[in-house]
Write an enzyme that holds these catalytic residues in place. Structure first.
Site, PDB file in Angstrom:
ATOM      1  N   ASP A   1      -6.980 -25.852  27.987  1.00  0.00           N
ATOM      2  CA  ASP A   1      -7.077 -26.196  26.558  1.00  0.00           C
ATOM      3  C   ASP A   1      -5.694 -25.953  25.935  1.00  0.00           C
ATOM      4  O   ASP A   1      -5.226 -24.813  25.861  1.00  0.00           O
ATOM      5  CB  ASP A   1      -8.134 -25.305  25.888  1.00  0.00           C
ATOM      6  CG  ASP A   1      -8.650 -25.899  24.586  1.00  0.00           C
ATOM      7  OD1 ASP A   1      -9.852 -25.722  24.287  1.00  0.00           O
ATOM      8  OD2 ASP A   1      -7.856 -26.560  23.888  1.00  0.00           O
TER       9      ASP A   1
ATOM     10  N   ASP B   1     -16.383  -4.934  30.519  1.00  0.00           N
ATOM     11  CA  ASP B   1     -15.878  -4.641  29.164  1.00  0.00           C
ATOM     12  C   ASP B   1     -16.615  -5.480  28.117  1.00  0.00           C
ATOM     13  O   ASP B   1     -16.238  -5.486  26.938  1.00  0.00           O
ATOM     14  CB  ASP B   1     -14.359  -4.875  29.090  1.00  0.00           C
ATOM     15  CG  ASP B   1     -13.989  -6.348  29.280  1.00  0.00           C
ATOM     16  OD1 ASP B   1     -12.785  -6.665  29.191  1.00  0.00           O
ATOM     17  OD2 ASP B   1     -14.895  -7.174  29.520  1.00  0.00           O
TER      18      ASP B   1
ATOM     19  N   ASP C   1      -6.163 -29.643  21.592  1.00  0.00           N
ATOM     20  CA  ASP C   1      -6.767 -29.148  20.354  1.00  0.00           C
ATOM     21  C   ASP C   1      -6.193 -29.879  19.140  1.00  0.00           C
ATOM     22  O   ASP C   1      -4.980 -30.002  19.008  1.00  0.00           O
ATOM     23  CB  ASP C   1      -6.438 -27.646  20.254  1.00  0.00           C
ATOM     24  CG  ASP C   1      -7.195 -26.943  19.167  1.00  0.00           C
ATOM     25  OD1 ASP C   1      -8.430 -26.989  19.205  1.00  0.00           O
ATOM     26  OD2 ASP C   1      -6.552 -26.366  18.263  1.00  0.00           O
TER      27      ASP C   1
ATOM     28  N   ASP D   1     -14.514 -13.249  31.668  1.00  0.00           N
ATOM     29  CA  ASP D   1     -13.143 -13.293  32.181  1.00  0.00           C
ATOM     30  C   ASP D   1     -13.023 -14.246  33.371  1.00  0.00           C
ATOM     31  O   ASP D   1     -14.021 -14.798  33.836  1.00  0.00           O
ATOM     32  CB  ASP D   1     -12.694 -11.879  32.574  1.00  0.00           C
ATOM     33  CG  ASP D   1     -13.754 -11.169  33.419  1.00  0.00           C
ATOM     34  OD1 ASP D   1     -14.147 -10.037  33.078  1.00  0.00           O
ATOM     35  OD2 ASP D   1     -14.227 -11.788  34.396  1.00  0.00           O
TER      36      ASP D   1
ATOM     37  N   HIS E   1     -17.876 -25.509  21.700  1.00  0.00           N
ATOM     38  CA  HIS E   1     -17.829 -24.126  21.212  1.00  0.00           C
ATOM     39  C   HIS E   1     -17.759 -24.036  19.689  1.00  0.00           C
ATOM     40  O   HIS E   1     -17.785 -22.939  19.123  1.00  0.00           O
ATOM     41  CB  HIS E   1     -16.611 -23.423  21.828  1.00  0.00           C
ATOM     42  CG  HIS E   1     -15.332 -24.076  21.409  1.00  0.00           C
ATOM     43  ND1 HIS E   1     -14.971 -25.355  21.800  1.00  0.00           N
ATOM     44  CD2 HIS E   1     -14.356 -23.660  20.584  1.00  0.00           C
ATOM     45  CE1 HIS E   1     -13.821 -25.683  21.245  1.00  0.00           C
ATOM     46  NE2 HIS E   1     -13.424 -24.678  20.504  1.00  0.00           N
ATOM     47  N   ASP E   2     -17.621 -25.205  19.042  1.00  0.00           N
ATOM     48  CA  ASP E   2     -17.559 -25.238  17.569  1.00  0.00           C
ATOM     49  C   ASP E   2     -18.874 -25.737  16.959  1.00  0.00           C
ATOM     50  O   ASP E   2     -18.987 -25.784  15.728  1.00  0.00           O
ATOM     51  CB  ASP E   2     -16.468 -26.219  17.101  1.00  0.00           C
ATOM     52  CG  ASP E   2     -15.074 -25.761  17.436  1.00  0.00           C
ATOM     53  OD1 ASP E   2     -14.210 -26.627  17.641  1.00  0.00           O
ATOM     54  OD2 ASP E   2     -14.839 -24.530  17.497  1.00  0.00           O
TER      55      ASP E   2
ATOM     56  N   ASP F   1     -18.806 -11.801  32.672  1.00  0.00           N
ATOM     57  CA  ASP F   1     -17.914 -10.635  32.618  1.00  0.00           C
ATOM     58  C   ASP F   1     -17.914  -9.935  33.966  1.00  0.00           C
ATOM     59  O   ASP F   1     -18.973  -9.533  34.460  1.00  0.00           O
ATOM     60  CB  ASP F   1     -18.413  -9.675  31.519  1.00  0.00           C
ATOM     61  CG  ASP F   1     -17.655  -8.342  31.534  1.00  0.00           C
ATOM     62  OD1 ASP F   1     -18.216  -7.342  31.051  1.00  0.00           O
ATOM     63  OD2 ASP F   1     -16.521  -8.327  32.054  1.00  0.00           O
TER      64      ASP F   1
ATOM     65  N   GLU G   1      -8.778 -33.832  21.010  1.00  0.00           N
ATOM     66  CA  GLU G   1      -9.742 -33.598  19.927  1.00  0.00           C
ATOM     67  C   GLU G   1      -9.204 -34.275  18.693  1.00  0.00           C
ATOM     68  O   GLU G   1      -8.114 -33.947  18.221  1.00  0.00           O
ATOM     69  CB  GLU G   1      -9.912 -32.101  19.655  1.00  0.00           C
ATOM     70  CG  GLU G   1     -10.899 -31.808  18.538  1.00  0.00           C
ATOM     71  CD  GLU G   1     -10.870 -30.369  18.057  1.00  0.00           C
ATOM     72  OE1 GLU G   1      -9.800 -29.745  18.152  1.00  0.00           O
ATOM     73  OE2 GLU G   1     -11.892 -29.871  17.591  1.00  0.00           O
TER      74      GLU G   1
ATOM     75  N   ASN H   1     -15.830  -7.183  34.719  1.00  0.00           N
ATOM     76  CA  ASN H   1     -15.350  -5.781  34.747  1.00  0.00           C
ATOM     77  C   ASN H   1     -16.041  -4.893  33.717  1.00  0.00           C
ATOM     78  O   ASN H   1     -15.539  -3.824  33.391  1.00  0.00           O
ATOM     79  CB  ASN H   1     -13.830  -5.758  34.559  1.00  0.00           C
ATOM     80  CG  ASN H   1     -13.439  -6.316  33.189  1.00  0.00           C
ATOM     81  OD1 ASN H   1     -14.275  -6.845  32.453  1.00  0.00           O
ATOM     82  ND2 ASN H   1     -12.165  -6.194  32.845  1.00  0.00           N
TER      83      ASN H   1
HETATM   84  O1  TEU Z   1     -11.234 -27.174  16.082  1.00  0.00           O
HETATM   85  C1  TEU Z   1     -10.740 -28.017  15.087  1.00  0.00           C
HETATM   86  C2  TEU Z   1     -11.587 -28.000  13.922  1.00  0.00           C
HETATM   87  O2  TEU Z   1     -11.285 -28.640  12.957  1.00  0.00           O
HETATM   88  C3  TEU Z   1     -12.845 -27.236  13.957  1.00  0.00           C
HETATM   89  O3  TEU Z   1     -12.531 -25.860  13.873  1.00  0.00           O
HETATM   90  C4  TEU Z   1     -13.692 -27.623  12.780  1.00  0.00           C
HETATM   91  O4  TEU Z   1     -12.899 -27.516  11.628  1.00  0.00           O
HETATM   92  C5  TEU Z   1     -14.823 -26.702  12.604  1.00  0.00           C
HETATM   93  O5  TEU Z   1     -15.048 -26.021  13.785  1.00  0.00           O
HETATM   94  C6  TEU Z   1     -16.005 -27.525  12.224  1.00  0.00           C
HETATM   95  O6  TEU Z   1     -17.130 -26.761  12.499  1.00  0.00           O
HETATM   96  C7  TEU Z   1     -10.269 -26.773  17.034  1.00  0.00           C
HETATM   97  C8  TEU Z   1     -10.940 -25.811  17.986  1.00  0.00           C
HETATM   98  O7  TEU Z   1     -11.969 -26.490  18.686  1.00  0.00           O
HETATM   99  C9  TEU Z   1     -11.481 -24.676  17.151  1.00  0.00           C
HETATM  100  O8  TEU Z   1     -12.231 -23.768  17.958  1.00  0.00           O
HETATM  101  C10 TEU Z   1     -10.311 -23.949  16.514  1.00  0.00           C
HETATM  102  O9  TEU Z   1     -10.815 -22.952  15.643  1.00  0.00           O
HETATM  103  C11 TEU Z   1      -9.444 -24.922  15.705  1.00  0.00           C
HETATM  104  O10 TEU Z   1      -9.177 -26.143  16.375  1.00  0.00           O
HETATM  105  C12 TEU Z   1      -8.087 -24.306  15.443  1.00  0.00           C
HETATM  106  O11 TEU Z   1      -7.387 -24.226  16.672  1.00  0.00           O
HETATM  107 CA    CA Z   2     -14.374  -8.796  31.204  1.00  0.00          CA
END
Ligand code: TEU
Ligand code: CA
Length: 585
Positions: A140, A67, A241, A71, A357-358, A63, A283, A65
């Protein structure tokens, strides 16, 4: 190493740059950015085949700034760190305009930056500054759905005759009688009623993420124009995605891998990606090896590669949701990696990842984030980075950042909050639901990056949007970039090895000791070298199935200071050897 006083990460990095030869003589060991020689144009020499790609989740990275939200300017301030690590490209999770219902995966303007992350000018600066650090920026692309606040949807829901109406998937109906029983990934039905036009719209994710209708050529054209606009801005590639879900037939219950998928992908690739020297990664949760050969066909007709998830879903009860926990079936893990490595050899290309990130953080999930955190994090890195494919490092993975166990009120992810509510309503025990969330919740990966042991881990001077993992005092970048035995240094070395030895890119994979219940071992071989990777996947000493390890060649990297020669592998012990076949005895 004695406990460092609070040293900001930038002070530590300055010391590293003064000692790192690549910075001193500016002789970065990379091809000049963008220099695509005739040789490069062949599939064999695509830049992304010996590249390592780093995923940034912008809101949790840095970050600038105060907040409390990461960013673009924050990312720009960390480019030296990323170049020190040695990565070649950065995949940015979405930074386009969005109401943030799904943290940016609900886009309301594909050609502008959300003010929380900065401006389009900041994006152009990031692309330019990254290039100076020999780093490409990968955007992305969320093409399966938009935000319901996108102007297209705002128009589409006005009337069935509106020119944008068929950019989305609608069904006539009567309120309260759903078109069918399809469910959305974030809970509830996949259909939402719009009384003004007496129709339902289809959404595979949240209600605020209406699915786009790829059957409509006008929509596809607008998407191609948008992508070409980003290509014109100098991006180095795209992550796509849920790309397998763009081909859907809701009336037949088909939510992905529909009959027209590869037709759409070949058109998309021809109209956009093939115009530049890009990397594209789709993905594809539903991909198997045969489909992956189509997606990553060496003829460049579709994409460079896909993220498939067969290995990373093994610790859940078969046929159940990810929240229904099961122990990892290790023999199955080896079988899956063996199949993907051998199936795509010279027929396609693998992505290699443990995290994103998932996903929960791998050192907590399948390593050991207590007594053997360093050894197990390094073992998982050595195991993955010796395989054939493009490795992805998720922010903080290179530090061995761990999962977090929040109270429910500290969670931010829509998927987690909806699950908690839904399972409570179904009568699940609160503790049982929290156990699942602690193990598999997406916020495990979204705690702010831990830069140093100062206030807020050096992530922000404000109140972070989500709580910082308190272990930042011990686990942070400043601590590791100077420590020769750190996880960071292990990743840095693996990235350099991939550039130094072509066998990492083109060596043929062969799984060893398939029956061993604790050891994951394999070779990679080309005409000149044989790479041998051997890993003890568990926290207990085990017999080394390789009777005479010293015959394996030069030890390239390991996670223990000495090499035990008594025929055992210590907890999580991992070693990578290189045999020069020209000098083999
Ligand atoms: O994720 C696709 C997706 O199917 C995942 O969200 C999965 O269902 C779940 O995370 C399993 O733990 C993509 C992106 O990576 C995710 O961050 C988004 O939430 C999703 O698509 C919708 O855009
Ligand atoms: Ca920020």
């Amino acid at each position: 190493m004695d406990k460092m006083s609070t040293k900001t990460y930038s002070a530590a990095l300055k010391l590293v740059k003064e000692s790192d030869s690549r910075f001193i003589n500016g002789a970065s060991d990379r091809k000049e950015h963008g220099a695509m020689t005739e040789k490069d144009k062949t599939y064999q020499n695509k830049w992304w085949k010996n590249a390592v790609i780093y995923q940034i989740y912008p809101r949790s990275f840095a970050d600038s700034n105060g907040d409390g939200i990461g960013d673009l300017k924050g990312i720009i301030s960390k480019l030296d760190y990323l170049e020190t690590l040695g990565i070649d490209a950065v995949w940015l999770s979405p930074v386009c305009k969005s109401p943030q219902d799904d943290n940016g995966y609900d886009i309301s303007d594909y050609q502008d930056i959300d003010p929380m992350f900065g401006t389009l000018q900041d994006m152009e600066t990031l692309i330019k500054e990254a290039e100076k650090h020999h780093i490409r920026i990968i955007m992305d692309l969320v093409l399966n759905h938009s935000s319901d606040e996108h102007p297209w949807f705002q128009e589409a829901k006005k009337s069935k005759e509106n020119p944008y109406h068929d950019y989305y998937v609608w069904r006539d109906g009567t309120e309260g009688t759903l078109p069918n029983d399809m469910r959305a990934a974030f809970g509830g039905p996949a259909w939402e009623w719009v009384p003004e036009i007496q129709q339902y719209y289809f959404h595979q994710f949240s209600v605020k993420q209406p699915d786009l209708n790829w059957e409509n050529p006008k929509l596809r054209r607008e998407i191609y124009d948008m992508i070409n606009w980003w290509i014109g801005k100098g991006v180095g590639g795209f992550r796509l995605d849920v790309i397998d879900q763009i081909a859907k037939e809701p009336d037949r219950g088909i939510t992905g891998n529909g009959p027209r998928l590869h037709e759409f992908l070949r058109e998309l690739s021809k109209e956009t990606f093939q115009k530049a020297d890009l990397v594209t990664v789709g993905e594809a949760w539903g991909a198997d090896t045969e489909l992956a050969k189509l997606y990553s066909n060496p003829d460049n007709s579709e994409l460079s590669m896909v993220f498939q998830f067969e290995h990373i879903c093994l610790d859940q009860v078969p046929g159940k949701e990810k929240w229904d926990l099961a122990p990892l079936p290790f023999p199955k893990l080896k079988e899956v990696f063996d199949r993907w490595q051998t199936s795509l050899y010279e027929k396609g290309w693998n992505s290699l990842f443990w995290n994103n990130h998932d996903l929960p953080r791998i050192v907590s999930r399948w390593g050991n984030d207590e007594k053997y955190r360093v050894e197990s994090a390094k073992m998982l890195a050595i195991l993955l980075h010796g395989l054939q494919g493009t490795p992805y490092i998720y922010q903080g993975e290179e530090l061995g950042m761990t999962n977090i166990q929040y109270e429910i009120e500290d969670y931010r992810d829509i998927e987690t909050l909806n699950l908690y509510r839904e399972r409570l309503e179904k009568g699940y025990d609160k503790e049982e639901i929290l156990r699942s969330i602690h193990a598999k919740g997406r916020d495990n990966a979204r705690t702010p990056m831990q830069w140093d042991d100062g206030e807020n881990a050096g992530f922000t001077t404000g109140k972070p949007w989500i709580k910082i993992n308190p272990n930042y005092k011990e686990i942070n970048a400043a601590e590791q970039i100077e420590d020769e035995n750190s996880i960071f240094k292990c990743y840095q070395k693996l990235i350099r090895l991939r550039k130094e030895y072509p066998v990492f890119v083109d060596g043929e994979f062969r799984m060893l000791c398939k029956e061993d219940e604790a050891v994951f071992a394999y070779t990679r071989e080309d005409k000149d070298f044989r790479l041998l990777v051997i890993c003890n996947f568990y926290d207990r000493t085990t017999a080394n199935p390789l009777k005479k390890p010293e015959d394996s060649g030069k030890l390239l990297i390991s996670n223990y200071k000495d090499t035990d020669r008594t025929g055992i592998l210590r907890p999580y012990e991992a070693r990578m050897y290189l045999m020069d076949k020209g000098n083999a005895t």
